[in-house]
Scaffold this motif. Structure first.
Motif, PDB file in Angstrom:
ATOM      1  N   HIS B 135       0.767  -1.229  -0.036  1.00  0.00           N
ATOM      2  CA  HIS B 135       0.037   0.106   0.028  1.00  0.00           C
ATOM      3  C   HIS B 135       0.859   1.051  -0.070  1.00  0.00           C
ATOM      4  CE1 HIS B 135       0.659   1.102   4.104  1.00  0.00           C
ATOM      5  NE2 HIS B 135       0.706  -0.211   4.292  1.00  0.00           N
ATOM      6  N   GLN B 141      -2.776   3.360  -4.892  1.00  0.00           N
ATOM      7  CA  GLN B 141      -3.506   4.206  -3.837  1.00  0.00           C
ATOM      8  C   GLN B 141      -4.927   4.140  -4.553  1.00  0.00           C
ATOM      9  OE1 GLN B 141      -4.286   7.310  -5.712  1.00  0.00           O
ATOM     10  NE2 GLN B 141      -2.673   6.904  -7.335  1.00  0.00           N
ATOM     11  N   PRO B 142      -5.857   4.357  -3.508  1.00  0.00           N
ATOM     12  CA  PRO B 142      -7.361   4.298  -3.788  1.00  0.00           C
ATOM     13  C   PRO B 142      -7.816   5.791  -3.526  1.00  0.00           C
ATOM     14  CG  PRO B 142      -6.986   3.560  -1.436  1.00  0.00           C
ATOM     15  CD  PRO B 142      -5.466   3.875  -2.225  1.00  0.00           C
ATOM     16  N   VAL B 143      -8.112   6.320  -4.656  1.00  0.00           N
ATOM     17  CA  VAL B 143      -8.191   7.691  -4.704  1.00  0.00           C
ATOM     18  C   VAL B 143      -9.451   8.169  -4.433  1.00  0.00           C
ATOM     19  CG1 VAL B 143      -8.438   9.618  -6.303  1.00  0.00           C
ATOM     20  CG2 VAL B 143      -6.497   8.299  -6.789  1.00  0.00           C
TER      21      VAL B 143
ATOM     22  N   GLN C 371      -5.280   9.728   1.492  1.00  0.00           N
ATOM     23  CA  GLN C 371      -5.821   9.701  -0.119  1.00  0.00           C
ATOM     24  C   GLN C 371      -4.770   9.188  -0.968  1.00  0.00           C
ATOM     25  OE1 GLN C 371      -8.574  12.874  -0.882  1.00  0.00           O
ATOM     26  NE2 GLN C 371      -8.255  13.614   1.461  1.00  0.00           N
ATOM     27  N   THR C 372      -3.526   9.937  -0.520  1.00  0.00           N
ATOM     28  CA  THR C 372      -2.365   9.737  -1.639  1.00  0.00           C
ATOM     29  C   THR C 372      -1.384   8.448  -1.324  1.00  0.00           C
ATOM     30  OG1 THR C 372      -0.834  11.110  -0.527  1.00  0.00           O
ATOM     31  CG2 THR C 372      -2.223  12.062  -1.958  1.00  0.00           C
ATOM     32  N   HIS C 373      -1.526   7.910   0.091  1.00  0.00           N
ATOM     33  CA  HIS C 373      -0.500   7.154   0.548  1.00  0.00           C
ATOM     34  C   HIS C 373       0.973   7.631   0.312  1.00  0.00           C
ATOM     35  CE1 HIS C 373      -3.519   4.375   2.060  1.00  0.00           C
ATOM     36  NE2 HIS C 373      -4.232   4.896   1.205  1.00  0.00           N
ATOM     37  N   GLY C 382       1.692  21.179  -6.169  1.00  0.00           N
ATOM     38  CA  GLY C 382       0.621  21.752  -6.635  1.00  0.00           C
ATOM     39  C   GLY C 382      -0.789  21.158  -6.209  1.00  0.00           C
ATOM     40  N   MET C 384      -2.417  22.482  -3.947  1.00  0.00           N
ATOM     41  CA  MET C 384      -3.176  23.693  -3.606  1.00  0.00           C
ATOM     42  C   MET C 384      -4.301  23.623  -4.561  1.00  0.00           C
ATOM     43  SD  MET C 384      -3.051  25.917  -1.479  1.00  0.00           S
ATOM     44  CE  MET C 384      -2.058  27.016  -0.936  1.00  0.00           C
ATOM     45  N   LYS C 385      -4.437  23.158  -5.771  1.00  0.00           N
ATOM     46  CA  LYS C 385      -5.367  23.283  -6.723  1.00  0.00           C
ATOM     47  C   LYS C 385      -6.432  22.272  -6.217  1.00  0.00           C
ATOM     48  CE  LYS C 385      -5.930  22.501 -11.636  1.00  0.00           C
ATOM     49  NZ  LYS C 385      -6.862  23.808 -11.593  1.00  0.00           N
ATOM     50  N   TRP C 455       2.582  21.848  -2.164  1.00  0.00           N
ATOM     51  CA  TRP C 455       1.397  22.602  -2.340  1.00  0.00           C
ATOM     52  C   TRP C 455       1.680  23.655  -3.544  1.00  0.00           C
ATOM     53  CZ3 TRP C 455      -2.441  20.722   0.258  1.00  0.00           C
ATOM     54  CH2 TRP C 455      -2.122  20.130   1.477  1.00  0.00           C
ATOM     55  N   GLY C 457       3.317  24.869  -7.267  1.00  0.00           N
ATOM     56  CA  GLY C 457       3.907  24.169  -8.487  1.00  0.00           C
ATOM     57  C   GLY C 457       2.839  23.518  -9.434  1.00  0.00           C
ATOM     58  N   GLU C 458       3.202  22.694 -10.474  1.00  0.00           N
ATOM     59  CA  GLU C 458       2.300  22.009 -11.212  1.00  0.00           C
ATOM     60  C   GLU C 458       1.712  20.807 -10.473  1.00  0.00           C
ATOM     61  OE1 GLU C 458       0.876  22.342 -14.220  1.00  0.00           O
ATOM     62  OE2 GLU C 458       1.933  24.572 -14.208  1.00  0.00           O
ATOM     63  N   ARG C 462      -1.689  12.259 -11.330  1.00  0.00           N
ATOM     64  CA  ARG C 462      -2.441  11.419 -10.625  1.00  0.00           C
ATOM     65  C   ARG C 462      -3.042  11.867  -9.222  1.00  0.00           C
ATOM     66  NH1 ARG C 462       3.263   9.757  -9.302  1.00  0.00           N
ATOM     67  NH2 ARG C 462       3.464   9.473  -6.853  1.00  0.00           N
ATOM     68  N   TRP C 463      -2.765  13.269  -9.059  1.00  0.00           N
ATOM     69  CA  TRP C 463      -3.581  13.594  -7.994  1.00  0.00           C
ATOM     70  C   TRP C 463      -4.613  14.329  -8.397  1.00  0.00           C
ATOM     71  CZ3 TRP C 463      -1.509  10.430  -5.213  1.00  0.00           C
ATOM     72  CH2 TRP C 463      -0.110  10.102  -4.939  1.00  0.00           C
ATOM     73  N   ASN C 465      -7.634  13.744  -8.651  1.00  0.00           N
ATOM     74  CA  ASN C 465      -9.001  13.400  -7.897  1.00  0.00           C
ATOM     75  C   ASN C 465      -8.794  13.577  -6.444  1.00  0.00           C
ATOM     76  OD1 ASN C 465      -9.973  12.810 -10.491  1.00  0.00           O
ATOM     77  ND2 ASN C 465      -9.180  10.839 -10.658  1.00  0.00           N
ATOM     78  N   LYS C 467      -9.441  14.437  -2.590  1.00  0.00           N
ATOM     79  CA  LYS C 467     -10.598  15.047  -1.961  1.00  0.00           C
ATOM     80  C   LYS C 467     -10.188  16.170  -0.972  1.00  0.00           C
ATOM     81  CE  LYS C 467     -14.494  13.472   0.697  1.00  0.00           C
ATOM     82  NZ  LYS C 467     -13.740  13.470   1.952  1.00  0.00           N
TER      83      LYS C 467
ATOM     84  N   TRP D 183       1.093  30.949  -7.918  1.00  0.00           N
ATOM     85  CA  TRP D 183       1.887  29.714  -7.072  1.00  0.00           C
ATOM     86  C   TRP D 183       2.072  28.505  -8.266  1.00  0.00           C
ATOM     87  CZ3 TRP D 183      -1.261  25.795  -7.261  1.00  0.00           C
ATOM     88  CH2 TRP D 183      -3.054  26.161  -7.158  1.00  0.00           C
ATOM     89  N   ARG D 184       1.394  28.382  -9.292  1.00  0.00           N
ATOM     90  CA  ARG D 184       1.348  27.397 -10.065  1.00  0.00           C
ATOM     91  C   ARG D 184       3.012  27.611 -10.915  1.00  0.00           C
ATOM     92  NH1 ARG D 184      -3.530  28.481 -10.498  1.00  0.00           N
ATOM     93  NH2 ARG D 184      -5.148  26.956  -9.889  1.00  0.00           N
TER      94      ARG D 184
END
Lengths: 171, 149, 544, 680
Positions: B135, B141-143, C371-373, C382, C384-385, C455, C457-458, C462-463, C465, C467, D183-184
């Motif tokens: 994991h 990873q489960p999103v 969420q990201t593990h 990035g 922050m988006k 937080w 930058g681009e 894969r991130w 989605n 929450k 910030w991007r």
């Protein structure tokens, strides 16, 4: 004469003891041990412990060793089992520990001799000792009677234990 | 007092130096000891124990004579009783053991030893990557939270 | 009912209640935990607000409570309660808080309340989790409120054991930290520290013959006794602080623990050590403290600078915050080492502020780790988006940690530095104070880098989605913690008033200890001078 | 209030402190209105998302500040002349004794600065309405903008060192947030970090300096125990310095005063971007242009200069500190001017120009001409804001093109922008007697007459040289941007009214602001024309600067030469810059910014990371692996070895039994043997 006999019996006992522990076959061991018992019994006689000598023959050579032989034959050890033990097998630590122990004992003996713990010839010239069955019997049923009774219980316990151990089938 | 028929042979037990008696006892004891320490056949180990008992018996008798004291011989008597009992129980155990294992080798019966876990496990250091936790991989990873019933 | 007792009993009762609840009734479990900790929080706030007005007539057991400790109105412990237990040993269950204790109780109450809410996301063995969490917090409350040495230690151990389970069962193994390893290390080092403390406490009991901490304060241990036992007790608690070089359990423990446990661990558990140093070591052994504290002043520089620089070398966010905690606890130790009124006031305030701040940071890291593990800065960017709320909160936590004005950390850290500078005559010419100021620069380095790398930058594909905290319940704990930081940052006086009440007697003791030592030195010098009959060389020495 | 304190002030004929009335509450409103707005915008999503509302709130908060300051200025202040409105509350008290106080202080200096901040700020806030149009998170922008103004006003109104430090840090934070607004963008994040960290390094010294002053003053006066005041308060420090004398106060035998002053100056070095902490300022151009304008004109960079003026009483008498400050200012002025020459980014030219002008101000600070520094600060705020906003207008008109090589010919396409830029350039380069001409000449004059600085003649020469360089790079930029033909690809257009109106307003002030500080005696002996200096006379140290006509003429002449050279080279250069070829190695040195940035990069990347790695190595391998894991491994391995004794093998048990028996026997033997030997 007495001393010479002591040496002969002693040598016999020692040699047969050595042979006994080095035999592969337990039967041979047991037979050599019987010889050792006889040797010791001879020495007991020389030390004027006649009753003890008799008991030695009767109990040890007669009863205990017979029991041993019974068991050995009962087990019927097969040859390969007997020979599975690589001979000679001298575990280093075992021998070292034994030698150390013996050395300590020997040193103690020599030390005692040096220190004059053992009475010399002059001091012990006149002592008398009756090693007959009567003398021992008087002592045993007089002074040591309680201990004697306890040995009875000990034997009873041993018998019961032996019966239980051999009867129950351990799985 | 010396028994009459033995008197030609036994001049007096006192003629035997006690050192020699004790020395012989020690030698026998040593033989028995080595037997116990070195042999693996349980029967012979029991025999060796008997040798050691006998060695001590001899010393007892020797001292009994020198000190002109009968108690030593009484002790030999007790010692023999104990030996007999010991042999009875010991042999019973041997029989039971043999039934169980078909072997008289004591080394075959070491069930009471500590389980061998193999070599000492190495320590995992902080920051050292390792792989059995899946994991941890970003791909898996489960999103989003799955929500719970 | 005594609010302090209620504060302690609420989680204890909830712990027991949870045993009898069906493990599938997760909602009920959460509700019970929340209500219990909420009750604790309410009681702590009640005590905090009423602290200044509290009079001893209110306490039903005031008589028993102050039996050994002089007149009731001189007594600094409030909300006291005392129940005799084993009279042969002089054991009794005594609770009571002074300003320091109350600040810590309030801190614990805030963090556990938020911690329980943050833990709503726990999915496995929920019942056992909350049982452990509440048992842990009962222990922590107990330590801060206990006035009996026996129960002090009892609660101290009570706090350590559930920690083992919490990290061992609900923790996580990552690329940087092995869970089992971290758990074992944490518990072993903490236990080793606890053993040291225990030996010291037994010695204290053996010398004074009482467990009553109020009586112990007045006992007046002999100078030689102090010199021997101060280091032992100090080391025991310093392992928990953690003082360099005993700190290695803490970052690893943080990194492996689940979010709420990290919060409690960094937020409260470390403070147990500093609290013990103040409450036991410095209070009982003021003369020895005067001798030894300057050396603590050196060690805490290692905490500050070394901890900070090691944090600079990290890429795992929890390790960064973990080492940062060790660095910040260096400031606490520096405040203690300064032995000045400003410094110790600042240290206790910093304990509070840092606890809240670090809890906030760990809660946030826990949220996105769920969420990201991953917590590696290299994997992130990035965020922050997708997580503007969490990002804003993280920036706020970083700013607070970096000691920026507006947050309680700023005031307290500055007070520590001022105190250390004020005590420069005894504290190595102010060098620790200078290093502490440089520590602020280092803090900026690693925190800003963490903020930027995670937080700004681009946003990696894969991130996309992830929450954010969207619901009210999800956001509440963060808002509470931030609010506390801001309120006490803008208006520190209420907290300082409370803290000062506890610190003042302590500093008086320390000053008396220093005077006693100086007297001793002067007498010794007099004796030495008497012999060669050069009386003129007598000077007043290095008094401050 | 402390009675003795008032007596002391009265005896000195110093301004009277008044802590009631209009000015005192007005100050709180001026200060906290922007904070309130910033908080509302950040915390209330509805306001943040309604961009217009957020902007309106921010603008009106600054506007309100401007109006109130004007009221404070025109009504109570003028009438009472030297009044000081100070309103102090205890913020952090230990027990009953105040440690840190918080308050507002409105005196002549603070009012001047507040007017500059709110006035220029207001113009920039309005301008940003046009510039940031279309940015989806304009609300967030205005929130941060308001926070920035709040932080700056806090420094301005601060009555004590600690409060100054608080807002000092806050300015750092808000600049961090604003520079990193995009910030991007990777570079924006880096620039924000750089600005923050550079300032932090400056603050390191600043805080230590504050602590040194605090400790000395606290020890000397016992102010710590006083009713309201703490030893951080400027009034208390000033009193201590003036009654005891700086040398007594700071135990001058060990150079304490000079070290403390130099450390306090460290703070100014960070915020006002003096060499060697100047590196962040050009990078700060990553922020939106209004941010650059605000930061470079009225707020952040002014903070350092303002703070030094505010606490000049500890700088002026501090042995070698003035010399250090003056020289750093001179060096900054020169290297920044030389770096500006090589820039092609229009905003970067202005950034280096700001650095250079700050160098002038710092020179004045070192020379003891605090009013001159303040005067230049004021005029510079207006014309530099103007220039930045013009640059923003150009960038806006050219569709976010910042490179001057792709501009040109905008004179006709953006007439208003051009005209206002022209005014700003004249003011900056001091070609005509408007704004910069007066203030810069006053600084040069002060450098000539000062006796506080070692080697002030060299600095004077440097200052005159920099005047020429300033003219050169500004006219270079002007010709490249507005002269010739358009070289870009976009369709340049004039900016909307909301952007040009602030330009015009600022241009107006740039034209006339200089006349408030015409040196005395300019129009004949005995004429009192320097109204500005009279207004701030309390902060003046040493003799008043006079108009030195030869110096003024020489400086103007040098500037004119710079202008003429720029005209010759760039008038018809088109997009090509012939200068690199001509200057060669010097150009490369300038273009690489004297390799200072490279040096810092090396410092951070190699030294700091290296030390961090060494510590981490120690932590990981020595402390964790060797000590802790080693201990644990030792225990485990020895446990494993001992465990193996329990083999379950009869022989082994016999062995260990024998060994034990042997050992016991040996012990007995030794005992008995010795005894028997002894007995023998």
């Amino acid at each position: 004469m007495t001393v010479a006999l002591f040496l002969i019996f002693g040598a016999t006992a020692l040699a047969s003891a050595l042979l006994s522990v080095t035999r592969k076959n337990p039967v041979a061991s047991a037979m050599w041990l019987v010889l050792m018992f006889f040797g010791l019994a001879g020495n007991y006689v020389l030390l004027e412990a006649y009753f003890v000598a008799a008991v030695q023959i009767l109990v040890y050579a007669g009863a205990i060793m017979v029991l041993f032989l019974f068991v050995i034959m009962l087990l019927d050890l097969r040859r390969e089992q007997l020979e599975s033990e690589p001979q000679p097998r001298l575990p280093f630590f075992g021998v070292a520990a034994a030698v150390l122990f013996i050395a300590v004992a020997a040193i103690a003996l020599l030390d005692a001799v040096d220190a004059g713990v053992f009475p010399d010839a002059a001091a012990r010239s006149t002592l008398e000792l009756d090693g007959s069955a009567k003398a021992i019997g008087e002592s045993l049923f007089g002074t040591w009677v309680l201990a004697f009774e306890v040995t009875g219980f000990l034997l009873l316990g041993a018998i019961l234990g032996a019966v239980i151990l051999t009867k129950r089938r351990l799985t | 007092m010396t028994s009459a028929f033995l008197s030609p042979v036994v001049a007096s037990g006192l003629a035997i130096p006690l050192e020699w008696v004790v020395g012989l006892g020690l030698a026998l004891f040593a033989v028995g000891l080595l037997g116990v320490a070195c042999r693996r056949n349980i029967l012979i180990m029991l025999l060796s124990v008997e040798i050691m008992l006998n060695a001590s018996n001899l010393v007892l008798v020797g001292f009994s004579r020198v000190h002109s004291e009968i108690s030593g011989q009484v002790f030999v008597f007790f010692s023999m009783v104990v030996a007999a009992a010991e042999v009875a129980v010991g042999l019973a155990i041997v029989i039971a053991l043999y039934r169980l294992r078909r072997s008289a080798d004591v080394d075959d019966a070491h069930d009471l030893h500590d389980v061998d876990y193999g070599p000492v496990p190495g320590l995992k250091l902080e920051g050292e990557p390792h792989h059995h936790h899946d994991h941890d991989e970003p791909e898996a990873q489960p999103v989003g939270a799955t929500g719970e019933a | 009912m005594n609010p302090l007792l209620l504060c302690l009993l609420a989680p204890a009762a909830a712990t027991i209640a949870l045993f009898f609840i069906d493990e599938n009734a997760k909602k009920a479990i959460r509700a019970i935990s929340t209500v219990a900790t909420g009750l604790s929080l309410a009681m702590a706030l009640l005590m905090f607000i009423g602290f200044g007005d509290y009079t001893y007539e209110h306490a039903a057991t005031a008589e028993a409570f102050t039996a050994n400790a002089g007149a009731a109105d001189e007594h600094v412990y409030k909300y006291g309660i005392a129940v005799d237990w084993v009279e042969e040993l002089g054991l009794s269950f005594r609770l009571g808080v002074d300003g320091m204790g109350l600040a810590m109780v309030l801190l614990t109450a805030f963090i556990i309340f938020c911690g329980v809410m943050v833990s709503y996301g726990i999915k496995t063995r929920v019942k056992e989790y909350y049982i452990c969490l509440l048992a842990l917090v009962t222990g922590v409350f107990g330590v801060f409120a206990s006035l009996d040495l026996f129960f002090y230690y009892f609660f101290y151990e009570l706090a350590v054991i559930p920690m083992f389970l919490l990290i061992g069962v609900w923790g996580s193994t990552t690329k940087t930290v092995d869970q089992n390893y971290a758990t074992m290390k944490l518990v072993l080092l903490l236990s080793a520290g606890a053993v040291f403390a225990l030996i010291g406490l037994i010695a204290v009991y053996g010398e004074a013959g009482t467990f009553n901490m109020v009586a112990l304060e007045e006992h007046g241990f002999s100078s030689s006794f102090q010199m021997i036992w101060f280091p032992v007790v100090f080391l025991g608690f310093a392992a928990l602080v953690p003082m360099w070089p005993l700190h290695s359990w803490s970052p690893a423990g943080h990194a492996a623990a689940p979010a709420a446990v990290s919060m409690l661990h960094a937020g409260v558990l470390m403070k147990l050590g500093a609290f013990g140093i103040l409450r036991i070591a410095c209070t009982y052994f003021p003369q020895a403290a005067d001798t030894y504290l300057p050396y603590v002043g050196i060690l805490c520089c290692f905490n500050i600078i070394y901890g900070g620089l090691v944090a600079v070398a990290q890429r795992d966010m929890k390790l960064i915050i973990g080492y940062s905690s060790s660095s910040h606890m260096g400031y606490v130790l520096l405040g203690v080492a300064s032995a000045s009124l400003i410094g110790i006031n600042g240290a206790v305030f910093l304990m509070f502020a840092h606890g809240i701040m670090t809890a906030l940071a760990f809660a946030l890291i826990g949220w996105f780790y769920d969420q990201t593990h991953t917590r590696m800065l290299d994997d992130l960017g990035g965020m922050m988006k997708v997580m503007p709320f969490a990002g804003t909160m993280f920036v706020i936590a970083s700013m607070a940690s970096a000691g920026l004005p507006g947050f309680a950390n700023f005031v307290s850290e500055l007070m520590v530095i001022i105190g250390a500078w004020d005590a420069r005559n005894v504290l190595w010419f102010g060098v620790p104070a200078i290093l502490a100021v440089w520590g602020l620069v280092i803090t900026g380095v690693y925190l800003l880098r963490a903020v930027k790398d995670a937080w700004f930058g681009e946003l990696p594909e894969r991130w996309k989605n992830l929450k954010d905290q969207r619901t009210f319940a999800e956001r509440t704990p963060y808002v509470i913690l931030t609010g506390v930081l801001l309120i006490f940052g803008f208006w520190p006086q209420p907290m300082l008033n409370v803290v000062h009440q506890g610190v003042e007697p302590l500093v008086k003791r320390l000053d008396a200890g220093r005077e006693a030592n100086e007297r001793g030195t002067r007498n010794a010098r007099l004796e030495r001078i008497d012999e060669p009959a050069t009386q003129g060389a007598l000077t007043d020495g290095e008094g401050r | 209030m402390d009675g003795a304190f008032l007596t002391f002030l009265a005896a000195k004929g110093e301004p009277t402190l008044i802590n009631t009335g209009f000015a005192s509450w007005a100050a709180w409103v001026i200060l906290f209105a922007p904070l309130l707005v910033a908080f509302l915008v950040t915390a209330v999503p509805a306001i943040r998302k309604a961009n217009g509302l957020a902007a309106a709130l921010s603008i009106s908060s600054v506007g309100l500040g401007l109006v109130l300051t004007l009221f404070v200025y025109f009504f109570p202040m003028l009438q009472a002349g030297d009044n000081v409105y100070e309103h102090i509350v205890s913020w952090v008290a230990i027990g009953d004794s105040p440690l840190i106080t918080f308050g507002t202080r409105m005196d002549a200096l603070a009012v001047t600065m507040t007017l500059v901040v709110t006035g220029v700020g207001f113009a920039i806030f309005v301008y940003a309405l046009g510039y940031m149009k279309g940015d989806e998170s304009m609300g967030r922008f205005y929130g941060k903008f308001a926070l920035f103004v709040f932080s700056m006003l806090g420094i301005v109104m601060s009555p004590n060192f600690f409060q100054t430090f608080i807002f000092w840090e806050l300015v750092g934070v808000s600049s961090y947030l604003l520079i990193g607004y995009y910030w991007r963008k990777h570079s924006a994040g880096e620039a924000a970090k750089k600005a923050f960290m550079t300032n932090r390094v400056g603050d390191f010294g600043f805080l230590l300096g504050i602590l040194m002053v605090w400790a000395a003053v606290g020890d000397a006066t016992g102010a710590f125990g006083q009713d309201v005041y703490s030893a951080f308060d400027f009034t208390v420090i000033e009193r201590a310095v003036q009654t005891l004398g700086a040398s007594t106060l700071f135990w001058d035998s060990i150079g304490y005063a000079a070290i403390a002053a130099a450390l306090v100056f460290c703070g100014a070095m960070g915020k006002s971007a003096q060499f060697p902490l100047h590196v962040w300022l050009p990078d700060a151009m990553e922020g939106p242009t209004p941010v650059s304008a605000l930061m470079h004109a009225a707020t952040m960079v002014a903070a350092g200069v303002y703070m030094i003026i505010r606490c000049n009483f500890i700088i002026a008498y501090a042995e070698w500190a003035p010399t250090l400050i003056c020289w750093l200012g001179g060096i900054t002025a020169f290297i920044a001017a030389s770096m500006a020459i090589t820039q092609n980014d229009i905003k970067k030219v202005l950034a280096y120009s700001t650095l250079s002008q700050l160098g002038y101000m710092t020179m004045a600070l070192g020379a003891g001409a605090y009013t001159a520094a303040m005067f230049h600060l004021t005029t510079h705020a207006f014309f530099k804001a103007l220039l930045f906003l013009c640059a923003g207008s150009v960038i806006h008109g050219c569709h976010h093109e910042q490179d001057m090589r792709h501009m040109g010919g905008l004179k006709s396409k953006m007439p208003t922008t051009y005209k206002t830029w022209f005014v700003g350039t004249i003011a900056l380069t001091a070609l005509l007697p408007i704004a910069g001409w007066w203030s810069k000449d006053e600084i040069l004059g002060a450098t000539r007459i000062t006796d506080m600085v070692w080697g002030s003649e060299i600095l004077l020469a440097l200052g005159v040289l920099v005047a020429g360089m300033t003219a050169f790079y500004m006219w270079r930029a002007t010709y490249m941007t507005f002269g010739g033909e358009y070289r870009g690809h976009a369709k340049p257009h004039e900016s909307p009214k909301v952007m040009t109106m602030p330009l015009v307003a600022l241009a107006f002030f740039s034209l006339f602001i200089g006349f408030i500080g015409i040196p005395d005696g300019t129009f004949g002996a005995g004429t009192k024309t320097n109204w500005f200096e009279g207004w701030l006379h309390h902060w003046h140290v040493g003799p008043y600067a006079k108009m030195v006509w030869p110096l003024a003429i020489i400086a103007t002449g040098v500037a004119l030469v710079g202008f003429l050279i720029a005209r010759k080279i760039y008038r018809n250069a088109g997009g090509n810059d012939p200068l690199p070829a001509k200057l060669g190695g010097i150009w490369r040195l300038w273009d690489n910014l004297y390799y200072v940035d490279n040096f810092y990069l090396w410092l951070v990347k190699k030294v700091q990371q290296g030390v961090a790695k060494v510590f981490w190595f120690f932590e990981r391998w020595i402390l964790i692996q060797a000590v802790i894991n080693g201990l644990s491994q030792t225990v485990r391995i020895s446990g494993d070895r001992v465990r193996r004794v329990q083999s379950g093998r009869l022989g082994n048990y016999v062995t260990s039994f024998l060994l034990g028996a042997a050992v016991v026997g040996l012990l007995v033997l030794l005992q008995v043997g010795l005894a028997s030997a002894g007995g023998k």
